[in-house]
Design a protein around this motif. Structure first.
Motif, PDB file in Angstrom:
ATOM      1  N   UNK A   1       0.694  -1.186   0.229  1.00  0.00           N
ATOM      2  CA  UNK A   1       0.158   0.008  -0.004  1.00  0.00           C
ATOM      3  C   UNK A   1       0.746   1.327   0.289  1.00  0.00           C
ATOM      4  N   UNK A   2       1.983   1.293   0.236  1.00  0.00           N
ATOM      5  CA  UNK A   2       3.105   2.735   0.499  1.00  0.00           C
ATOM      6  C   UNK A   2       4.165   2.201  -0.943  1.00  0.00           C
ATOM      7  N   UNK A   3       3.443   1.257  -1.895  1.00  0.00           N
ATOM      8  CA  UNK A   3       4.205   0.853  -3.288  1.00  0.00           C
ATOM      9  C   UNK A   3       5.488   0.725  -2.904  1.00  0.00           C
ATOM     10  N   UNK A   4       5.538   0.122  -1.782  1.00  0.00           N
ATOM     11  CA  UNK A   4       6.831  -1.547  -1.536  1.00  0.00           C
ATOM     12  C   UNK A   4       6.829  -2.104  -2.455  1.00  0.00           C
ATOM     13  N   UNK A   5       8.483  -2.650  -2.782  1.00  0.00           N
ATOM     14  CA  UNK A   5       7.934  -3.892  -3.570  1.00  0.00           C
ATOM     15  C   UNK A   5       7.765  -4.874  -2.402  1.00  0.00           C
ATOM     16  N   UNK A   6       7.080  -6.054  -2.898  1.00  0.00           N
ATOM     17  CA  UNK A   6       6.703  -7.365  -1.723  1.00  0.00           C
ATOM     18  C   UNK A   6       7.290  -9.004  -3.001  1.00  0.00           C
ATOM     19  N   UNK A   7       6.964  -8.692  -4.402  1.00  0.00           N
ATOM     20  CA  UNK A   7       6.906  -9.925  -4.722  1.00  0.00           C
ATOM     21  C   UNK A   7       7.134  -9.267  -6.389  1.00  0.00           C
ATOM     22  N   UNK A   8       8.115 -10.688  -7.107  1.00  0.00           N
ATOM     23  CA  UNK A   8       7.545 -10.793  -8.377  1.00  0.00           C
ATOM     24  C   UNK A   8       7.215 -11.984  -8.914  1.00  0.00           C
ATOM     25  N   UNK A   9       5.297 -11.633  -9.630  1.00  0.00           N
ATOM     26  CA  UNK A   9       4.503 -12.620  -9.753  1.00  0.00           C
ATOM     27  C   UNK A   9       5.032 -13.318 -10.624  1.00  0.00           C
ATOM     28  N   UNK A  10       5.072 -15.054 -10.733  1.00  0.00           N
ATOM     29  CA  UNK A  10       6.047 -15.648 -11.766  1.00  0.00           C
ATOM     30  C   UNK A  10       4.683 -16.595 -11.946  1.00  0.00           C
ATOM     31  N   UNK A  11       4.972 -17.652 -11.979  1.00  0.00           N
ATOM     32  CA  UNK A  11       3.586 -18.959 -12.299  1.00  0.00           C
ATOM     33  C   UNK A  11       2.400 -18.135 -11.425  1.00  0.00           C
ATOM     34  N   UNK A  12       1.458 -17.602 -11.808  1.00  0.00           N
ATOM     35  CA  UNK A  12       0.053 -17.777 -11.158  1.00  0.00           C
ATOM     36  C   UNK A  12      -1.028 -18.003 -11.964  1.00  0.00           C
ATOM     37  N   UNK A  13      -1.261 -18.965 -12.886  1.00  0.00           N
ATOM     38  CA  UNK A  13      -2.687 -18.962 -13.099  1.00  0.00           C
ATOM     39  C   UNK A  13      -4.052 -18.994 -12.619  1.00  0.00           C
ATOM     40  N   UNK A  14      -5.399 -19.549 -13.597  1.00  0.00           N
ATOM     41  CA  UNK A  14      -6.018 -19.511 -12.975  1.00  0.00           C
ATOM     42  C   UNK A  14      -6.310 -20.820 -11.412  1.00  0.00           C
ATOM     43  N   UNK A  15      -5.731 -21.098 -12.194  1.00  0.00           N
ATOM     44  CA  UNK A  15      -5.942 -22.778 -11.203  1.00  0.00           C
ATOM     45  C   UNK A  15      -5.332 -22.328  -9.607  1.00  0.00           C
ATOM     46  N   UNK A  16      -4.089 -21.455 -10.138  1.00  0.00           N
ATOM     47  CA  UNK A  16      -3.694 -21.590  -8.217  1.00  0.00           C
ATOM     48  C   UNK A  16      -2.958 -19.325  -8.534  1.00  0.00           C
ATOM     49  N   UNK A  17      -4.196 -18.995  -8.837  1.00  0.00           N
ATOM     50  CA  UNK A  17      -3.987 -17.709  -8.200  1.00  0.00           C
ATOM     51  C   UNK A  17      -2.715 -16.517  -7.548  1.00  0.00           C
ATOM     52  N   UNK A  18      -2.238 -15.571  -7.936  1.00  0.00           N
ATOM     53  CA  UNK A  18      -1.796 -14.698  -6.784  1.00  0.00           C
ATOM     54  C   UNK A  18      -2.911 -14.305  -6.124  1.00  0.00           C
ATOM     55  N   UNK A  19      -2.347 -13.786  -4.953  1.00  0.00           N
ATOM     56  CA  UNK A  19      -4.082 -13.672  -4.017  1.00  0.00           C
ATOM     57  C   UNK A  19      -3.069 -11.521  -3.552  1.00  0.00           C
TER      58      UNK A  19
END
Length: 533
Positions: free
Chosen positions: A497-515
């Protein structure tokens, strides 16, 4: 107001390099002679008790006609100017030795084109200081009319007590470019040494408002007098040099060292790893009669996977959530050199909204060498992030440094003063990308206006750089947003929420989405999107 700078023009001097003719007139015709340098120093002592002078000024600046100075440099390599300064120093020590109080006498000789032949301009006083030969600069002072283009004014040295800044024709010791306040106004900078923050005051005090913004690290000075077109303003920055030792911590209200505009943003901008060459990018052309959709300009190491997104019309909206475009990420164009990308420009109007026509109040530009610039009516200047700009009085615009984990793709992040939002339905899955109509209103750079290519080939949208046709899917839930990466070539980054880096989203499909938690941000292409409940 006290006279901080004694300023006089001496005329009718046949030889401007004759020290005796400048110092004192010959003979005893006291009532007929013109006042010369010795008389001026005598009449304006540094300190006095009653009518008796107890201390005199010891630093004097002489301005000679520029043509005379040029001729001296051409013919004698400046020997006459040096002899003039040395002779005047000796005369000064001889006649005022008992009033120096241990001060070192210093003279400086320079040229100016504003003087007529036979004239000499003399300046001395409380705000006139000449540094010693080995004295290091403590501060560099600069001014701006729009907080983007900064013009250097003067240095300040550790032993320099006062500096008076004004406009042309005034009595200041330094002239500021674009001075908007007239000859009677001046900025007084008081330096109490390396261990104390400088103090800034306006002269006259009741005619100006002077406020310091610790986030941006500069003073904003406004005239309290009404003027056509609004009250003029000037920004003043006092930057401590890297050569000067750091001073003890001072209060933010008085400190003038540049401070990060957002405490949560790291003052770091990493470059690509040393020794690793950036992969070239290829501009994919259309094929087969235009039936196939256009491809994204991406590095060739990433072959786009064109997975189709699901239809927006399949789902019925249940409750409204909100997605907002809060910032624009400026790419490193060196990654896309092979597609002819030469520059990307983000122009902002006086309302600090992205504009496509008219004359912008400020523009941010990244070029093919990944250099970042701010452009205004005052000109063009390189900038570094983080920084804050106030081209108009009403609002500010921030430019943040890209997180180190994103720095191989992005040069900086420009925060929008006015975020653009759109409502989305909960429980339904949508896609975001160049081919998706969902949130198309947030893709402000979907135009060739913002991207300059070689040969003026401005026929492609700026979104072709970095944003796939179907970049990601998103679905609003009670726990947050489920993010699915739809293209193998699409880079996605999670910021908090403060525009700080958290993660790079790699493999995240519809079956296993990134929250993605509510209130957090997702970076895709040029867009920094905030997903709110």
């Amino acid at each position: 107001m006290p006279i901080y700078v004694q300023h006089e023009v001496l005329g009718r001097i046949p030889d401007v390099f004759n020290a005796e003719a400048i110092w004192q007139a010959p003979g005893l015709a006291l009532f007929s002679r013109r006042p010369l340098l010795r008389d001026l120093l005598e009449r304006s002592p540094r300190e006095h008790k009653g009518r008796a002078a107890t201390r005199c000024f010891s630093h004097v600046t002489l301005m000679l006609p520029q043509e005379e100075v040029d001729d001296d440099y051409h013919l004698t390599r400046g020997a006459r100017a040096r002899d003039l300064a040395q002779t005047l120093t000796a005369l000064h020590q001889k006649d005022f030795g008992d009033l120096l109080g241990g001060d070192q006498v210093r003279y400086d000789v320079a040229g100016t084109s504003s003087l007529a032949p036979g004239e000499i301009e003399v300046k001395f006083g409380h705000a006139v200081y000449l540094p010693a030969a080995d004295e290091k600069i403590l501060y560099n002072v600069s001014v701006s009319r729009d907080s983007a283009i900064w013009h250097p004014v003067c240095p300040i040295y550790p032993n320099q007590r006062l500096a008076l800044i004004g406009g042309e024709g005034g009595e200041a010791s330094f002239v500021a470019s674009g001075w908007p306040f007239g000859p009677d106004g001046a900025i007084l900078i008081i330096n109490d040494g390396p261990d104390a923050p400088p103090v800034v005051q306006m002269r006259p005090k009741d005619a100006y408002e002077c406020r310091f913004d610790p986030r941006s690290g500069y003073y904003t000075i406004k005239s309290l007098r009404e003027a056509p077109g609004g009250s003029p303003r000037l920004m003043l920055k006092i930057a401590r040099t890297s050569a000067a030792a750091p001073r003890p911590q001072a209060s933010a209200a008085a400190d003038t060292i540049s401070i990060n505009p957002v405490a949560a943003v790291r003052d770091v901008q990493a470059a690509p790893s040393a020794g690793v060459a950036a992969k070239p990018a290829v501009w994919q052309s259309r094929s087969g009669g235009g039936a196939a959709p256009d491809m994204t300009a991406i590095p060739v190491s990433h072959k786009p996977a064109n997975n189709a997104g699901e239809s927006d019309a399949t789902y019925a909206p249940v409750s409204q959530q909100r997605v907002s475009l809060v910032a624009l990420a400026m790419p490193r164009l060196s990654r896309y050199r092979d597609v002819g990308a030469q520059a990307m420009e983000l122009p902002f109007s006086r309302a600090l909204a992205l504009c496509t026509d008219g004359r912008p109040a400020i523009s941010f530009v990244v070029d093919a060498a990944d250099e970042l610039y701010a452009c205004t009516a005052e000109g063009r200047q390189r900038i570094t992030a983080p920084a804050t700009f106030t081209p108009v009085d009403t609002q500010a615009i921030r430019v943040l440094a890209a997180a180190p984990q994103m720095a191989d793709r992005y040069r900086a992040v420009v925060c929008l003063a006015q975020p653009v939002g759109a409502s989305v339905a909960s429980g339904a899955r949508f896609t975001f990308g160049r081919n998706s109509p969902m949130l198309a209103a947030l893709r402000l750079l979907d135009s060739p206006r913002f991207l300059k290519r070689a040969g003026d080939a401005n026929t492609a949208s700026a979104d072709r750089i970095g944003l796939s046709r179907n970049a990601f899917s998103f679905e609003a839930t009670a726990q947050g947003y489920k993010i699915g990466r739809l293209s193998a070539s699409q880079a996605l980054f999670h910021l908090d929420d403060k525009l700080e880096f958290v993660a790079s989203i790699g493999d995240a499909g519809n079956d296993a989405p990134y929250l993605l938690p509510n209130g957090h941000h997702l970076v895709a292409g040029h867009y920094v999107l905030r997903f709110d409940a």
